[in-house]
Design a protein around this motif. Structure first.
Motif, mmCIF file in Angstrom:
data_model
loop_
_atom_site.group_PDB
_atom_site.id
_atom_site.type_symbol
_atom_site.label_atom_id
_atom_site.label_comp_id
_atom_site.label_asym_id
_atom_site.label_seq_id
_atom_site.Cartn_x
_atom_site.Cartn_y
_atom_site.Cartn_z
ATOM 1 N N GLN A 1 0.805 -1.216 0.000
ATOM 2 C CA GLN A 1 0.000 0.000 0.000
ATOM 3 C C GLN A 1 0.845 1.276 0.000
ATOM 4 O O GLN A 1 0.298 2.370 -0.028
ATOM 5 N N LEU A 2 2.160 1.130 0.032
ATOM 6 C CA LEU A 2 3.034 2.294 0.136
ATOM 7 C C LEU A 2 2.996 3.156 -1.111
ATOM 8 O O LEU A 2 2.861 2.659 -2.216
ATOM 9 N N GLY A 3 3.173 4.440 -0.893
ATOM 10 C CA GLY A 3 3.288 5.385 -1.992
ATOM 11 C C GLY A 3 4.719 5.883 -2.110
ATOM 12 O O GLY A 3 5.652 5.343 -1.505
ATOM 13 N N LYS A 4 4.863 6.937 -2.855
ATOM 14 C CA LYS A 4 6.177 7.504 -3.158
ATOM 15 C C LYS A 4 6.961 7.868 -1.892
ATOM 16 O O LYS A 4 8.136 7.521 -1.764
ATOM 17 N N TYR A 5 6.316 8.559 -0.975
ATOM 18 C CA TYR A 5 7.022 9.041 0.211
ATOM 19 C C TYR A 5 7.375 7.904 1.165
ATOM 20 O O TYR A 5 8.393 7.962 1.852
ATOM 21 N N GLY A 6 6.560 6.867 1.217
ATOM 22 C CA GLY A 6 6.890 5.706 2.030
ATOM 23 C C GLY A 6 8.139 5.004 1.521
ATOM 24 O O GLY A 6 9.006 4.599 2.307
ATOM 25 N N PHE A 7 8.242 4.874 0.201
ATOM 26 C CA PHE A 7 9.434 4.241 -0.374
ATOM 27 C C PHE A 7 10.671 5.121 -0.195
ATOM 28 O O PHE A 7 11.769 4.610 0.045
ATOM 29 N N LEU A 8 10.491 6.431 -0.296
ATOM 30 C CA LEU A 8 11.630 7.320 -0.058
ATOM 31 C C LEU A 8 12.122 7.216 1.378
ATOM 32 O O LEU A 8 13.331 7.212 1.636
ATOM 33 N N ARG A 9 11.194 7.129 2.324
ATOM 34 C CA ARG A 9 11.572 6.971 3.737
ATOM 35 C C ARG A 9 12.285 5.647 3.959
ATOM 36 O O ARG A 9 13.279 5.580 4.682
ATOM 37 N N ARG A 10 11.789 4.577 3.316
ATOM 38 C CA ARG A 10 12.440 3.276 3.446
ATOM 39 C C ARG A 10 13.879 3.330 2.926
ATOM 40 O O ARG A 10 14.799 2.840 3.568
ATOM 41 N N ASP A 11 14.061 3.948 1.773
ATOM 42 C CA ASP A 11 15.406 4.061 1.207
ATOM 43 C C ASP A 11 16.320 4.882 2.108
ATOM 44 O O ASP A 11 17.496 4.555 2.272
ATOM 45 N N ILE B 1 8.095 -1.927 10.584
ATOM 46 C CA ILE B 1 8.508 -1.067 9.473
ATOM 47 C C ILE B 1 7.324 -0.692 8.584
ATOM 48 O O ILE B 1 7.208 0.448 8.145
ATOM 49 N N GLY B 2 6.432 -1.623 8.331
ATOM 50 C CA GLY B 2 5.289 -1.350 7.456
ATOM 51 C C GLY B 2 4.386 -0.257 7.992
ATOM 52 O O GLY B 2 3.996 0.660 7.279
ATOM 53 N N GLY B 3 4.057 -0.342 9.269
ATOM 54 C CA GLY B 3 3.208 0.682 9.891
ATOM 55 C C GLY B 3 3.872 2.042 9.895
ATOM 56 O O GLY B 3 3.227 3.063 9.636
ATOM 57 N N HIS B 4 5.173 2.051 10.184
ATOM 58 C CA HIS B 4 5.919 3.309 10.198
ATOM 59 C C HIS B 4 5.920 3.956 8.814
ATOM 60 O O HIS B 4 5.656 5.151 8.677
ATOM 61 N N LEU B 5 6.209 3.166 7.792
ATOM 62 C CA LEU B 5 6.272 3.713 6.434
ATOM 63 C C LEU B 5 4.908 4.180 5.945
ATOM 64 O O LEU B 5 4.805 5.210 5.269
ATOM 65 N N LEU B 6 3.860 3.444 6.298
ATOM 66 C CA LEU B 6 2.504 3.882 5.922
ATOM 67 C C LEU B 6 2.152 5.204 6.593
ATOM 68 O O LEU B 6 1.545 6.082 5.966
ATOM 69 N N GLU B 7 2.523 5.347 7.847
ATOM 70 C CA GLU B 7 2.242 6.592 8.575
ATOM 71 C C GLU B 7 2.997 7.766 7.962
ATOM 72 O O GLU B 7 2.428 8.846 7.770
#
Length: 115
Positions: free
Chosen positions: A28-38, A57-63
């Motif tokens: 369900q991640l979008g652009k900003y979630g993937f940028l945060r993960r990277d 990690i999933g909940g954090h990135l979604l938030e």
């Protein structure tokens, strides 16, 4: 509290069938979630590994993605109030140019604030 763990036999070795909540959330991640993960992977690797092992990690990135998108909408509205977009019917290229400029400004602000 007991857990039911299932195993798969692979060449005589029993491998546990592990599942993570974060796997479904990552879809369900979008652009900003993937940028945060990277960013976490490249600059805060120990924190990333801990969050990965704790399955948070999933909940954090979604938030982060949700907050960044909401902030982007607010910034775009503020920019449009400050510098209204030209009439789309009169000069479509000028309108596209101004809209892209607003989006680039909003993205730059979000990257500096949140990520």
């Amino acid at each position: 509290m007991s857990y039911l763990i299932t195993y798969t036999n692979v060449n005589g070795y029993l491998i546990p069938n592990l599942t993570f909540k974060s796997g479904e959330q990552m879809e369900q991640l979008g652009k900003y979630g993937f940028l945060r993960r990277d960013y976490l992977k490249n600059h805060k690797n120990s924190l990333y590994q801990v969050m990965l092992l704790q399955d948070t990690i999933g909940g954090h990135l979604l938030e982060v993605d949700k907050v960044a998108r909401a902030r982007e909408e607010v910034i775009l509205k503020q920019l449009e109030e400050k510098e209204p977009l030209s009439d789309k019917e009169a000069d479509q290229m000028a309108w596209v140019r101004a809209a892209n400029q607003h989006r680039a400004i909003a993205e730059e602000i979000i990257l500096r604030e949140l990520l």
